[in-house]
Design a protein around this motif. Structure first.
Motif, mmCIF file in Angstrom:
data_model
loop_
_atom_site.group_PDB
_atom_site.id
_atom_site.type_symbol
_atom_site.label_atom_id
_atom_site.label_comp_id
_atom_site.label_asym_id
_atom_site.label_seq_id
_atom_site.Cartn_x
_atom_site.Cartn_y
_atom_site.Cartn_z
ATOM 1 N N SER A 34 1.367 2.986 -1.125
ATOM 2 C CA SER A 34 2.764 2.584 -1.187
ATOM 3 C C SER A 34 3.307 2.274 0.200
ATOM 4 O O SER A 34 2.605 2.355 1.211
ATOM 5 C CB SER A 34 3.587 3.700 -1.847
ATOM 6 N N GLU A 55 1.138 6.749 -4.074
ATOM 7 C CA GLU A 55 -0.180 6.314 -3.609
ATOM 8 C C GLU A 55 -0.161 4.822 -3.310
ATOM 9 O O GLU A 55 0.466 4.037 -4.016
ATOM 10 C CB GLU A 55 -1.209 6.613 -4.704
ATOM 11 N N ASN A 103 5.508 2.279 -12.229
ATOM 12 C CA ASN A 103 4.546 1.404 -12.902
ATOM 13 C C ASN A 103 5.186 0.333 -13.801
ATOM 14 O O ASN A 103 4.458 -0.479 -14.363
ATOM 15 C CB ASN A 103 3.599 2.277 -13.735
ATOM 16 N N GLY A 133 -0.599 6.351 -9.702
ATOM 17 C CA GLY A 133 0.049 6.093 -8.427
ATOM 18 C C GLY A 133 0.782 7.264 -7.829
ATOM 19 O O GLY A 133 1.587 7.087 -6.906
#
Length: 405
Positions: A329, A327, A404, A305
């Motif tokens: 987001s 990413e 995450n 991400g």
């Protein structure tokens, strides 16, 4: 986790301040890993002291010495010290002839001063998009799309010290007879295909603000390879005067004329003496920053991400900041991620709020999808030469957990 908390605890210090007749408790967060670290020691202090003791503290021999160091280290013909980068940029815009009715292309992903200096001359900034989250500098294709008969120049910002696509930009400028200004405040000694940033366009500006690679608190430098531009910059920085007080005091002149309406953009010798010591340290500092960035890159490549701008760049650069872009987001998610990182005692920032979104520039607003996405999803992580691998590991673990889970 316990070990990390011992190594990098969050420190809240409570200070008691007196306001009028009342004592007020103030809660201050002391980040255990700050965003940047001032690269000062006794050398800067001694340099400032020696200058004060010399009896000459305004623009004088130390400013001349600093300018010559820029000429030598940057491979440029002329350097003119000034009060700050904003004034250097304004000199660039003025000397390039921008004025009312003109348009100057520039990125919106920059500090507001880049656009403000265009508007100071009466010209209109026309905001261009960046290439992508992977390359957060101005997009040459969007530059070409936005050129009109009113376009007189391009102001390029080298974000984080990484070069914009200067070959394409200079080709566009030559075809359309446009002046090119480099806002190189992030990139002292950064290179593009063997050339130092700031030496490729018509003229350039550097910053000595407190958090920059070269720091004096305030200060800046105008550079160019054009003799006429350099002469005009020297005249304009000191009220349009043909000679300065140091020249007269040292016997090189006895009088002066004022040839045009100038300004007081003069750097003083105290700050120049500090900048000289900073410039001496700069090559080693940049080599250490490269090691820090490489360690970051290895770790960030394992975190889902995250996009790292300029991850494929192998130029020698200043690594002024360490930006990442989340990413897939949103601004809300980005802000939540930053909050988790801050709670762990790690300072972050955002570079930058998009200029076209500020109230003063809403009349200049245009479609900038890449800029808007990066503005909403960029996080600047700590970056300085003395950042340790252990600290970076802690930052990476915290970033991974924040994104995450």
């Amino acid at each position: 986790v316990y070990k990390r908390q011992v190594l990098f605890p969050i420190s809240n210090t409570r200070k008691r301040k007196k306001f009028g007749s009342k004592n007020v408790n103030i809660e201050i967060m002391a980040y255990q890993i700050p965003l940047f670290s001032l690269n000062f020691d006794e050398r800067e202090a001694q340099a400032a002291y020696d200058t004060i003791k010399s009896g000459w503290i305004s623009t004088g021999p130390k400013c001349e010495e600093l300018e010559q160091m820029f000429v030598n280290m940057f491979g440029v013909k002329y350097a003119v010290s000034v009060t700050n980068c904003t004034d250097a940029l304004y000199l660039c815009c003025t000397i390039c002839g921008f004025g009312p009715g003109d348009e100057v292309l520039c990125p919106s992903l920059t500090f507001a001063a880049s656009a403000n200096c265009i508007r100071y001359t009466g010209a209109t900034p026309v905001f261009c998009d960046i290439t992508s989250p992977e390359h957060i500098n101005i997009d040459p294709k969007d530059i070409e799309r936005r050129i009109t008969p009113k376009t007189k120049g391009i102001l390029v910002v080298h974000m984080a010290g990484f070069p914009a696509k200067m070959d394409e930009i200079m080709t566009i400028a030559r075809v359309h007879n446009l002046k090119v200004i480099e806002d190189a405040c992030h990139g002292p000694l950064s290179e593009y295909k063997g050339k130092k940033l700031g030496t490729i366009g018509d003229c350039a500006a550097f910053s000595f603000f407190s958090n920059k690679n070269i720091s004096t608190g305030e200060g800046g430098m105008f550079i160019t390879n054009n003799e006429d531009m350099a002469k005009r910059a020297r005249t304009l920085r000191s009220h349009g005067m043909t000679t300065m007080s140091y020249q007269r005091a040292s016997g090189h002149a006895t009088s002066y004329d004022i040839t045009e309406l100038g300004y007081n953009f003069r750097l003083d010798d105290i700050r120049a003496s500090i900048a000289i010591e900073q410039l001496k340290k700069l090559p080693h500092d940049l080599k250490m920053r490269i090691k820090v960035r490489n360690y970051y890159l290895e770790g960030l490549s394992k975190i889902k991400g995250v996009i790292v701008p300029f991850a494929d760049s192998f130029e020698f650069v200043s690594n002024y900041i360490m930006p990442i872009v989340l990413e897939n987001s949103t601004k809300e998610k980005r802000d939540q991620v930053r909050e988790i990182i801050h709670e762990a005692g790690i300072q972050t920032s955002i570079h930058y709020p998009a200029v076209h979104r500020f109230a003063i520039y809403r009349d200049c607003e245009s479609e900038l999808p890449q800029t808007n996405y990066v503005t909403d999803n960029e996080i600047t992580l700590p970056m300085y030469a003395t950042l340790t691998n252990e600290q970076i590991d802690f930052i990476l673990e915290t970033v991974d957990r924040a994104i995450n889970g």
